[in-house]
Write a protein that holds these residues in place. Sequence first.
Motif, PDB file in Angstrom:
ATOM      1  N   ILE A  23      32.663  34.114  31.944  1.00  0.00           N
ATOM      2  CA  ILE A  23      33.626  33.144  31.389  1.00  0.00           C
ATOM      3  C   ILE A  23      34.602  32.662  32.461  1.00  0.00           C
ATOM      4  O   ILE A  23      35.670  32.157  32.162  1.00  0.00           O
ATOM      5  N   GLU A  24      34.195  32.859  33.729  1.00  0.00           N
ATOM      6  CA  GLU A  24      34.918  32.366  34.897  1.00  0.00           C
ATOM      7  C   GLU A  24      36.290  33.004  35.098  1.00  0.00           C
ATOM      8  O   GLU A  24      37.235  32.350  35.525  1.00  0.00           O
ATOM      9  N   ILE A  25      36.386  34.293  34.771  1.00  0.00           N
ATOM     10  CA  ILE A  25      37.546  35.099  35.163  1.00  0.00           C
ATOM     11  C   ILE A  25      37.099  35.828  36.419  1.00  0.00           C
ATOM     12  O   ILE A  25      36.334  36.779  36.356  1.00  0.00           O
ATOM     13  N   GLY A  26      37.548  35.355  37.572  1.00  0.00           N
ATOM     14  CA  GLY A  26      37.032  35.869  38.824  1.00  0.00           C
ATOM     15  C   GLY A  26      37.829  37.015  39.405  1.00  0.00           C
ATOM     16  O   GLY A  26      37.276  37.976  39.909  1.00  0.00           O
ATOM     17  N   GLY A  27      39.139  36.936  39.348  1.00  0.00           N
ATOM     18  CA  GLY A  27      39.962  37.934  40.011  1.00  0.00           C
ATOM     19  C   GLY A  27      40.277  39.119  39.119  1.00  0.00           C
ATOM     20  O   GLY A  27      40.826  38.961  38.035  1.00  0.00           O
ATOM     21  N   LEU A  28      39.895  40.299  39.585  1.00  0.00           N
ATOM     22  CA  LEU A  28      40.202  41.545  38.879  1.00  0.00           C
ATOM     23  C   LEU A  28      40.709  42.558  39.896  1.00  0.00           C
ATOM     24  O   LEU A  28      40.287  42.561  41.044  1.00  0.00           O
ATOM     25  N   THR A  29      41.584  43.414  39.447  1.00  0.00           N
ATOM     26  CA  THR A  29      41.978  44.578  40.237  1.00  0.00           C
ATOM     27  C   THR A  29      41.570  45.797  39.436  1.00  0.00           C
ATOM     28  O   THR A  29      41.905  45.909  38.254  1.00  0.00           O
ATOM     29  N   VAL A  30      40.817  46.694  40.061  1.00  0.00           N
ATOM     30  CA  VAL A  30      40.344  47.906  39.392  1.00  0.00           C
ATOM     31  C   VAL A  30      40.885  49.105  40.151  1.00  0.00           C
ATOM     32  O   VAL A  30      40.777  49.178  41.374  1.00  0.00           O
ATOM     33  N   THR A  31      41.457  50.037  39.414  1.00  0.00           N
ATOM     34  CA  THR A  31      42.015  51.238  40.008  1.00  0.00           C
ATOM     35  C   THR A  31      41.493  52.453  39.250  1.00  0.00           C
ATOM     36  O   THR A  31      41.433  52.446  38.025  1.00  0.00           O
ATOM     37  N   LYS A  32      41.123  53.483  40.003  1.00  0.00           N
ATOM     38  CA  LYS A  32      40.745  54.762  39.393  1.00  0.00           C
ATOM     39  C   LYS A  32      41.987  55.645  39.438  1.00  0.00           C
ATOM     40  O   LYS A  32      42.564  55.852  40.504  1.00  0.00           O
ATOM     41  N   VAL A  33      42.405  56.126  38.288  1.00  0.00           N
ATOM     42  CA  VAL A  33      43.638  56.904  38.187  1.00  0.00           C
ATOM     43  C   VAL A  33      43.361  58.207  37.435  1.00  0.00           C
ATOM     44  O   VAL A  33      42.285  58.410  36.884  1.00  0.00           O
ATOM     45  N   SER A  58      42.685  63.709  33.141  1.00  0.00           N
ATOM     46  CA  SER A  58      41.296  63.275  33.302  1.00  0.00           C
ATOM     47  C   SER A  58      41.268  61.949  34.050  1.00  0.00           C
ATOM     48  O   SER A  58      42.282  61.266  34.168  1.00  0.00           O
ATOM     49  N   GLU A  59      40.076  61.606  34.549  1.00  0.00           N
ATOM     50  CA  GLU A  59      39.928  60.348  35.276  1.00  0.00           C
ATOM     51  C   GLU A  59      39.915  59.191  34.297  1.00  0.00           C
ATOM     52  O   GLU A  59      39.299  59.262  33.239  1.00  0.00           O
ATOM     53  N   LYS A  60      40.611  58.134  34.680  1.00  0.00           N
ATOM     54  CA  LYS A  60      40.679  56.918  33.886  1.00  0.00           C
ATOM     55  C   LYS A  60      40.550  55.731  34.829  1.00  0.00           C
ATOM     56  O   LYS A  60      40.691  55.870  36.036  1.00  0.00           O
ATOM     57  N   TYR A  61      40.296  54.562  34.278  1.00  0.00           N
ATOM     58  CA  TYR A  61      40.150  53.343  35.064  1.00  0.00           C
ATOM     59  C   TYR A  61      41.100  52.294  34.511  1.00  0.00           C
ATOM     60  O   TYR A  61      41.284  52.183  33.294  1.00  0.00           O
ATOM     61  N   VAL A  62      41.708  51.537  35.405  1.00  0.00           N
ATOM     62  CA  VAL A  62      42.632  50.479  35.011  1.00  0.00           C
ATOM     63  C   VAL A  62      42.092  49.161  35.560  1.00  0.00           C
ATOM     64  O   VAL A  62      41.812  49.042  36.750  1.00  0.00           O
TER      65      VAL A  62
END
Length: 109
Positions: A23-33, A58-62
């Motif tokens: 759907i043309e959402i190009g920019g993402l920031t992904v962090t493992k926390v 526990s491990e989570k993702y943002v």
Amino acid sequence: MLRIEALLGNNDVMAISEALRKIEIGGLTVTKVRGRGKRPPAQLHAAKGSAIFQPQFSEKYVIVAIIPESKEDEVINIIKTKGTVGKIFVSPILRAIDIATGHEGEETI
């Protein structure tokens, strides 16, 4: 513009990323926390013996995405259908500035 922040308990990042790209959402920031929520993390066997360890976190993702307001419902629906467990937070963006070009507003995304 809106800031969508999804805190995921499972690694559903790739499925969400691919759906957002369509759907043309190009920019993402992904962090493992690491963090804790209502559900306790899975128990681990601490050694070769029978000792069981209950970790505090526990491990989570943002996933963070800045999107136009017109795509809010579509983005939230994708995260809800592709994600298995977690939370979604939506915040308004008051101002956005591209450092390299000096453009402001939706031109930055």
